[in-house]
Design a protein around this motif. Sequence first.
Motif: not given
Length: 503
Positions: A154-159, A182-183, A191-192, A425-430
Amino acid sequence: MHELLTPQQMAEADRLAAECIGESYPLMLRAGEVLAQIILERFVEVRAVDVLCGPGNNGGDGYVLATILREHGLGVRIWRAEEPAAGTDAARAAGECTVERFDLASFQPDTSNLVVDALFGAGLARPLEGVYGDALRRCAEAKAPILAVDLPSGVSGGSGQVIGTAAAAELTVTFFRKKPGHLLFPGRSLCGEVVVADIGIPGNVLQSIDIRCHENLSSSWRHLLPRPSFDSHKYRRGHVGVFSGGTTATGAARMSAMAAARAGAGAVTLLSPASALAVNAVHLTSIMLRRIEDPEELSTFLNERELASVVLGPGFGLGEKVRNFADVLLRFTSRSGRRLKVVLDADALTGFAGDPEPLFEAAKENGGGTVLTPHEGEFARIFPDIAAAAELSKVDRARQAAERSGAVMVLKGADTVIAYPDGQAAINSNGTPYLATAGSGDVLAGMIAGLMAQGMPPFEAACAAVYLHAETARSLGPGLIAEDLPARLPVILSAYLEPPARG
């Protein structure tokens, strides 16, 4: 493993890997083995597992997993609504699995059992409804412990957006590389813990895939962090100018200025209107102060001093003045032919609401040396059509805005996205919720300017600043206020720097 693959790119990686090894089924067997190993190691108290299997490859992983878990003595039940299509790897896995199947419509989660969500994973393209959505809603209501295969269904892997229904997992196991979902929130919150598992896909398959997005990890920019040599002097380390607002709006600029200095800039000057000179002077020691009232005084100062970068916007105020100052800064060329690196934040963005084209035109003339740092509200004011496009992910929105403006885009939030006009592009995860405090964005703007002043390229400087900003906040924790961040930054920054080079 900082690369992020869209679901389509992951499918291509699977295809290329299958070509390398001759068939795809061993990848599914390995996925089941890895999942079983993780469950046996992480959930040692669990004696029974309910595996929810979808009709595709995600479900195929579930059938392999169920077989292995039963061989290890666990009680296992498979719940499914439909069988996999004939001739697929999933059908083969289902055919080799002798674990008893039950109708998914009858599934009632038992909170003492582990639920494995192997329904659809990252590739889902339609809303999760009907029997599948009902099963996940029951899991969520019961607060059952869930391990998600690849991504919570149910979660889009792209968005990262929820398509229909999704249930939060305690642990998500994905394969080879993470996906943007995931991010990006809300997917990230569902996602836990995320574990990236090796199932035998060779890394060289990435050479055939045009990857344009990555997780913002220090390995991408650490080698570019400024490291002063022993013969450096203050101006060689970069001179930053930060613009102050009027008498009652000076604090934001001072925080930006101090952040630029703490990020390593050799000299920082606060550029203040006459009305605020006294109040700024009271609070400044190492930061220099200069009166700037109008575009003419600004041009004179720029021609006198070789500034490397500037910050305009924090607490500055709205109206023609901020638009005029931005235009001067973005179009300025020094006597040596250098362009200014310009960070525009807060009022420097809102000041162009309703008429952003002059900003974009000037930013493009600046030749890639501009960084825009909007939060979602500011973004919507200068990119209203992009912000309103519900079908776009946050990464897509940041990319389109970067391309349109000709600037590096730092679209702030819990999942800050940094985008370059060429599509990188970069997605920050911290990130940390402790950064949700007034003034933290002003500090970030100063950090970006401080790193650029020392020669770090704008995109990498933005990535590094966003990451280090979050790390600094995490080290401070509860009670953090924005003023704490600059003083703490050197402690965090030193962990990423090597000793200065000699000569």
